[in-house]
Design a protein around this motif. Structure first.
Motif, PDB file in Angstrom:
ATOM      1  N   GLU A 188      18.658  84.188  82.022  1.00 14.67           N
ATOM      2  CA  GLU A 188      19.150  85.373  82.716  1.00 14.67           C
ATOM      3  C   GLU A 188      18.006  86.166  83.342  1.00 14.67           C
ATOM      4  O   GLU A 188      16.826  85.938  83.043  1.00 14.67           O
ATOM      5  N   ALA A 189      18.381  87.108  84.210  1.00 18.02           N
ATOM      6  CA  ALA A 189      17.386  87.977  84.837  1.00 18.02           C
ATOM      7  C   ALA A 189      16.653  88.771  83.760  1.00 18.02           C
ATOM      8  O   ALA A 189      17.296  89.376  82.899  1.00 18.02           O
ATOM      9  N   PRO A 190      15.317  88.774  83.782  1.00 16.61           N
ATOM     10  CA  PRO A 190      14.554  89.399  82.699  1.00 16.61           C
ATOM     11  C   PRO A 190      14.788  90.898  82.565  1.00 16.61           C
ATOM     12  O   PRO A 190      15.143  91.389  81.497  1.00 16.61           O
ATOM     13  N   GLY A 191      14.539  91.654  83.633  1.00  5.25           N
ATOM     14  CA  GLY A 191      14.653  93.104  83.556  1.00  5.25           C
ATOM     15  C   GLY A 191      14.272  93.751  84.868  1.00  5.25           C
ATOM     16  O   GLY A 191      14.246  93.103  85.920  1.00  5.25           O
ATOM     17  N   ARG A 192      13.948  95.028  84.814  1.00  8.23           N
ATOM     18  CA  ARG A 192      13.568  95.757  86.018  1.00  8.23           C
ATOM     19  C   ARG A 192      12.094  95.521  86.338  1.00  8.23           C
ATOM     20  O   ARG A 192      11.311  95.186  85.449  1.00  8.23           O
ATOM     21  N   PRO A 193      11.717  95.708  87.607  1.00 10.20           N
ATOM     22  CA  PRO A 193      10.311  95.517  87.984  1.00 10.20           C
ATOM     23  C   PRO A 193       9.386  96.423  87.186  1.00 10.20           C
ATOM     24  O   PRO A 193       9.731  97.555  86.835  1.00 10.20           O
ATOM     25  N   THR A 194       8.198  95.918  86.885  1.00 16.14           N
ATOM     26  CA  THR A 194       7.213  96.693  86.129  1.00 16.14           C
ATOM     27  C   THR A 194       5.804  96.331  86.580  1.00 16.14           C
ATOM     28  O   THR A 194       5.561  95.220  87.066  1.00 16.14           O
ATOM     29  N   GLY A 195       4.892  97.273  86.401  1.00 16.46           N
ATOM     30  CA  GLY A 195       3.487  97.011  86.681  1.00 16.46           C
ATOM     31  C   GLY A 195       2.692  96.781  85.419  1.00 16.46           C
ATOM     32  O   GLY A 195       1.462  96.649  85.460  1.00 16.46           O
ATOM     33  N   LEU A 196       3.371  96.728  84.270  1.00 15.26           N
ATOM     34  CA  LEU A 196       2.691  96.515  82.997  1.00 15.26           C
ATOM     35  C   LEU A 196       2.123  95.097  82.922  1.00 15.26           C
ATOM     36  O   LEU A 196       2.677  94.164  83.513  1.00 15.26           O
ATOM     37  N   PRO A 197       1.025  94.916  82.195  1.00 18.32           N
ATOM     38  CA  PRO A 197       0.345  93.609  82.177  1.00 18.32           C
ATOM     39  C   PRO A 197       1.179  92.480  81.584  1.00 18.32           C
ATOM     40  O   PRO A 197       0.882  91.314  81.833  1.00 18.32           O
ATOM     41  N   TRP A 198       2.188  92.798  80.781  1.00 20.77           N
ATOM     42  CA  TRP A 198       2.996  91.732  80.186  1.00 20.77           C
ATOM     43  C   TRP A 198       4.278  91.450  80.987  1.00 20.77           C
ATOM     44  O   TRP A 198       5.167  90.765  80.515  1.00 20.77           O
ATOM     45  N   GLY A 199       4.351  91.962  82.211  1.00 21.85           N
ATOM     46  CA  GLY A 199       5.480  91.644  83.069  1.00 21.85           C
ATOM     47  C   GLY A 199       5.580  90.149  83.307  1.00 21.85           C
ATOM     48  O   GLY A 199       4.564  89.446  83.350  1.00 21.85           O
ATOM     49  N   VAL A 200       6.806  89.649  83.464  1.00 28.71           N
ATOM     50  CA  VAL A 200       7.020  88.211  83.633  1.00 28.71           C
ATOM     51  C   VAL A 200       7.644  87.940  85.007  1.00 28.71           C
ATOM     52  O   VAL A 200       8.262  88.814  85.610  1.00 28.71           O
ATOM     53  N   HIS A 201       7.454  86.718  85.492  1.00 22.53           N
ATOM     54  CA  HIS A 201       8.064  86.277  86.734  1.00 22.53           C
ATOM     55  C   HIS A 201       9.132  85.232  86.413  1.00 22.53           C
ATOM     56  O   HIS A 201       8.957  84.410  85.511  1.00 22.53           O
ATOM     57  N   ALA A 202      10.222  85.296  87.145  1.00 19.20           N
ATOM     58  CA  ALA A 202      11.302  84.327  86.965  1.00 19.20           C
ATOM     59  C   ALA A 202      11.570  83.628  88.290  1.00 19.20           C
ATOM     60  O   ALA A 202      11.277  84.169  89.362  1.00 19.20           O
ATOM     61  N   PRO A 203      12.117  82.421  88.238  1.00 19.43           N
ATOM     62  CA  PRO A 203      12.389  81.682  89.482  1.00 19.43           C
ATOM     63  C   PRO A 203      13.330  82.440  90.420  1.00 19.43           C
ATOM     64  O   PRO A 203      14.189  83.204  89.966  1.00 19.43           O
ATOM     65  N   ALA A 204      13.168  82.196  91.707  1.00 23.44           N
ATOM     66  CA  ALA A 204      14.021  82.856  92.695  1.00 23.44           C
ATOM     67  C   ALA A 204      15.479  82.456  92.561  1.00 23.44           C
ATOM     68  O   ALA A 204      16.368  83.151  93.060  1.00 23.44           O
ATOM     69  N   THR A 205      15.749  81.371  91.868  1.00 24.66           N
ATOM     70  CA  THR A 205      17.124  80.896  91.687  1.00 24.66           C
ATOM     71  C   THR A 205      17.852  81.592  90.542  1.00 24.66           C
ATOM     72  O   THR A 205      19.031  81.320  90.296  1.00 24.66           O
ATOM     73  N   THR A 206      17.184  82.488  89.826  1.00 26.12           N
ATOM     74  CA  THR A 206      17.814  83.185  88.709  1.00 26.12           C
ATOM     75  C   THR A 206      18.978  84.035  89.213  1.00 26.12           C
ATOM     76  O   THR A 206      18.800  84.851  90.122  1.00 26.12           O
ATOM     77  N   PRO A 207      20.185  83.884  88.652  1.00 25.29           N
ATOM     78  CA  PRO A 207      21.355  84.633  89.136  1.00 25.29           C
ATOM     79  C   PRO A 207      21.187  86.143  88.968  1.00 25.29           C
ATOM     80  O   PRO A 207      20.657  86.615  87.964  1.00 25.29           O
ATOM     81  N   GLY A 208      21.664  86.895  89.978  1.00 29.21           N
ATOM     82  CA  GLY A 208      21.688  88.355  89.898  1.00 29.21           C
ATOM     83  C   GLY A 208      20.321  88.976  89.721  1.00 29.21           C
ATOM     84  O   GLY A 208      20.188  89.946  88.967  1.00 29.21           O
ATOM     85  N   CYS A 209      19.326  88.459  90.426  1.00 31.44           N
ATOM     86  CA  CYS A 209      17.961  88.939  90.227  1.00 31.44           C
ATOM     87  C   CYS A 209      17.239  89.107  91.561  1.00 31.44           C
ATOM     88  O   CYS A 209      16.483  88.222  91.985  1.00 31.44           O
ATOM     89  N   ALA A 239       6.951  91.177  89.246  1.00 37.45           N
ATOM     90  CA  ALA A 239       6.836  91.085  87.784  1.00 37.45           C
ATOM     91  C   ALA A 239       7.888  92.001  87.170  1.00 37.45           C
ATOM     92  O   ALA A 239       8.116  93.110  87.661  1.00 37.45           O
ATOM     93  N   MET A 240       8.522  91.552  86.109  1.00 41.84           N
ATOM     94  CA  MET A 240       9.614  92.311  85.510  1.00 41.84           C
ATOM     95  C   MET A 240       9.459  92.430  84.001  1.00 41.84           C
ATOM     96  O   MET A 240       8.781  91.623  83.369  1.00 41.84           O
ATOM     97  N   HIS A 241      10.096  93.459  83.464  1.00 41.54           N
ATOM     98  CA  HIS A 241      10.095  93.643  82.010  1.00 41.54           C
ATOM     99  C   HIS A 241      10.724  92.426  81.332  1.00 41.54           C
ATOM    100  O   HIS A 241      11.812  91.989  81.718  1.00 41.54           O
ATOM    101  N   PRO A 242      10.079  91.885  80.309  1.00 41.80           N
ATOM    102  CA  PRO A 242      10.711  90.819  79.521  1.00 41.80           C
ATOM    103  C   PRO A 242      11.675  91.444  78.508  1.00 41.80           C
ATOM    104  O   PRO A 242      11.444  91.419  77.297  1.00 41.80           O
ATOM    105  N   SER A 243      12.774  91.997  79.007  1.00 41.99           N
ATOM    106  CA  SER A 243      13.651  92.818  78.162  1.00 41.99           C
ATOM    107  C   SER A 243      14.242  92.036  76.995  1.00 41.99           C
ATOM    108  O   SER A 243      14.452  92.595  75.913  1.00 41.99           O
ATOM    109  N   PHE A 244      14.513  90.750  77.211  1.00 45.99           N
ATOM    110  CA  PHE A 244      15.081  89.973  76.108  1.00 45.99           C
ATOM    111  C   PHE A 244      14.031  89.684  75.030  1.00 45.99           C
ATOM    112  O   PHE A 244      14.366  89.556  73.852  1.00 45.99           O
ATOM    113  N   LEU A 245      12.766  89.579  75.438  1.00 44.63           N
ATOM    114  CA  LEU A 245      11.706  89.428  74.431  1.00 44.63           C
ATOM    115  C   LEU A 245      11.573  90.707  73.602  1.00 44.63           C
ATOM    116  O   LEU A 245      11.290  90.643  72.399  1.00 44.63           O
TER     117      LEU A 245
END
Length: 261
Positions: free
Chosen positions: A134-155, A163-169
């Motif tokens: 699923e889509a990780p989270g909202r955009p963030t500038g924090l160093p632990w932000g993650v990138h997800a593939p462009a094919t991720t639904p609803g993202c 870079a986005m918050h790894p909200s599920f982590l």
């Protein structure tokens, strides 16, 4: 993003695989805790059955009343077939299912303390599937932000390469910590039902806060639907914690803290 896992000749949906593993892990912890506490086996199995049935119904129908305008909501059949599969809806349904199952067999003992550590660990495992699909989270500038593939639904952020918050982590970390805390508290908080109350209160507060990092749509006052769902619940659990504190249900914890201070 890993939508499927290939195991030999089998192709298994990643999300479903980890949800199933989470349920299995939760079942093992539940059985172990039920044996430790000497809970009646038949009544415990009925409670588990109620949780599974109620959780499935709550998760599938959670999107039925998504909008205030009834015309915008799906029919019950559409919600059942294509619903949002909300974790909050599933947990609410599971709680209701346990209550109904216990009422049907006339079992009046509290079982929440058996479920609390089991649910915490099961949620930690199940959320791995969410993180992978699923889509990780909202955009963030924090160093632990993650990138997800462009094919991720609803993202939309995935398409932009943000870079986005790894909200599920974040949630996995919370549930692992909650499991450890509940496992430690299970022999210290002896009042029936209070271990479950503490877990529900902690998760409700955490989920409300972590929603600010999630990719969910905001609907009013910059809050998401899960946050509005949680608002009355937070008020109720706050009142319930105050009630328990005034009656000394949590004295074993409070006294230890006072002694250390």
């Amino acid at each position: 993003m890993e939508p499927v896992v290939v195991v030999g000749w089998w192709t298994v949906p990643t999300h479903g695989l980890f949800v199933g593993l989470g349920v299995a892990v939760a079942a093992v912890v539940f059985v172990a805790e039920a044996r430790r506490r000497g809970a009646p086996a038949e009544q415990s199995l009925v409670a588990v059955a109620g949780a599974l049935v109620g959780g499935a119904i709550g998760m599938r129908l959670s999107g039925w009343a998504e909008h205030l305008d009834p015309d915008l909501n799906p029919s019950l059949l559409e919600a059942w077939m294509f619903g949002s599969r909300s974790v909050l809806g599933g947990l609410t349904g599971a709680y209701a299912g346990v209550l109904v199952a216990k009422r049907l067999i006339g079992y009046r003992e509290r079982t929440g303390d058996l479920f609390a550590p089991a649910v915490a660990l099961g949620m930690a495992v199940g959320r791995i599937g969410c993180h992978l699909t699923e889509a990780p989270g909202r955009p963030t500038g924090l160093p632990w932000g993650v990138h997800a593939p462009a094919t991720t639904p609803g993202c939309p952020g995935c398409l932009a390469g943000q870079a986005m918050h790894p909200s599920f982590l974040y949630e996995i970390a919370f549930h692992l910590a909650a499991f450890a805390a509940l496992w430690w508290l299970r022999s210290r908080i002896t009042r029936p039902g209070e271990l479950f109350t503490l877990y529900v209160a902690a998760y409700a507060a955490f989920r409300f806060l972590v929603e600010f990092t999630r990719a969910n749509e905001t609907v009013w006052l910059d809050l998401t639907r899960p946050q509005w769902f949680l608002v009355p619940g937070l008020l109720l659990v706050a009142a319930r914690l105050g009630y328990g504190y005034r009656r000394g249900f949590y004295d074993p914890l409070v006294r230890k803290k006072e002694m250390r201070a």
